[in-house]
Design a protein around this motif. Sequence first.
Motif, short mmCIF file in Angstrom:
data_model
loop_
_atom_site.label_atom_id
_atom_site.label_comp_id
_atom_site.label_asym_id
_atom_site.label_seq_id
_atom_site.Cartn_x
_atom_site.Cartn_y
_atom_site.Cartn_z
N SER A 91 -30.16 68.15 87.29
CA SER A 91 -29.94 67.46 86.02
C SER A 91 -28.46 67.47 85.64
N LEU A 92 -27.75 68.56 85.93
CA LEU A 92 -26.32 68.62 85.63
C LEU A 92 -25.54 67.65 86.52
N VAL A 93 -25.96 67.58 87.77
CA VAL A 93 -25.32 66.65 88.70
C VAL A 93 -25.56 65.22 88.23
N SER A 94 -26.79 64.92 87.82
CA SER A 94 -27.12 63.59 87.32
C SER A 94 -26.30 63.23 86.10
N GLU A 95 -26.17 64.17 85.18
CA GLU A 95 -25.38 63.92 83.98
C GLU A 95 -23.93 63.63 84.34
N MET A 96 -23.41 64.33 85.32
CA MET A 96 -22.03 64.12 85.71
C MET A 96 -21.84 62.69 86.25
N VAL A 97 -22.75 62.22 87.06
CA VAL A 97 -22.65 60.87 87.61
C VAL A 97 -22.73 59.83 86.50
N GLU A 98 -23.52 60.10 85.48
CA GLU A 98 -23.69 59.17 84.37
C GLU A 98 -22.38 58.87 83.65
N ASP A 99 -21.46 59.81 83.60
CA ASP A 99 -20.26 59.68 82.78
C ASP A 99 -19.02 59.22 83.54
N VAL A 100 -19.10 59.06 84.84
CA VAL A 100 -17.91 58.74 85.64
C VAL A 100 -17.66 57.25 85.64
N GLN A 101 -16.42 56.87 85.31
CA GLN A 101 -16.04 55.47 85.40
C GLN A 101 -15.58 55.16 86.83
N ALA A 102 -15.91 53.97 87.28
CA ALA A 102 -15.55 53.56 88.64
C ALA A 102 -14.06 53.64 88.88
N LYS A 103 -13.26 53.34 87.86
CA LYS A 103 -11.81 53.33 88.05
C LYS A 103 -11.26 54.72 88.38
N SER A 104 -12.04 55.77 88.10
CA SER A 104 -11.56 57.12 88.42
C SER A 104 -11.57 57.39 89.92
#
Length: 154
Positions: free
Chosen positions: A80-93
């Motif tokens: 769930s923590l890994v999933s949350e992290m993916v949710e917040d990442v912008q492609a430009k990063s």
Amino acid sequence: MSATLMVKDVHPIHGTAAVTVDENALLKSVISIYATNPGIKGIFLTDAQNRFTGMVSRLAIQKWAEYELFGKWQNNEPDSLVSEMVEDVQAKSVARGDWKSFGLKPNDTLQNAFQRMIQSGEDILPVVDDDGRVIGDLLLSEILMKAIEISDNR
């Protein structure tokens, strides 16, 4: 291959192998595009004026995942923590390049385009106008096919 062959002589022949996505898109959207469209070779990020601001390749996503996700899984962090992290990442990063470093112009030579691909480590690059707006893409395979065509015609 003749140095007089230009990007404009090759890039429109086979259509486009990349898609453009708003530069503020989330990485999960980019991953979804790749997952549901296996024929896509590159994803170009663009600003509101359709100017190229970076590219997210499969390799860039792999490197991001290796660095960001693998360590978390190794440390037994919950999925769930890994999933949350993916949710917040912008492609430009995770994007690389900008229109000045990656962008090819229609009047660039194929030799220049090939050298840019070698330098960037990418097999697809955007073709941009003088203002950096995406007008197409060029694949390494298109350059190589043109070289084969010229060789066969000799």
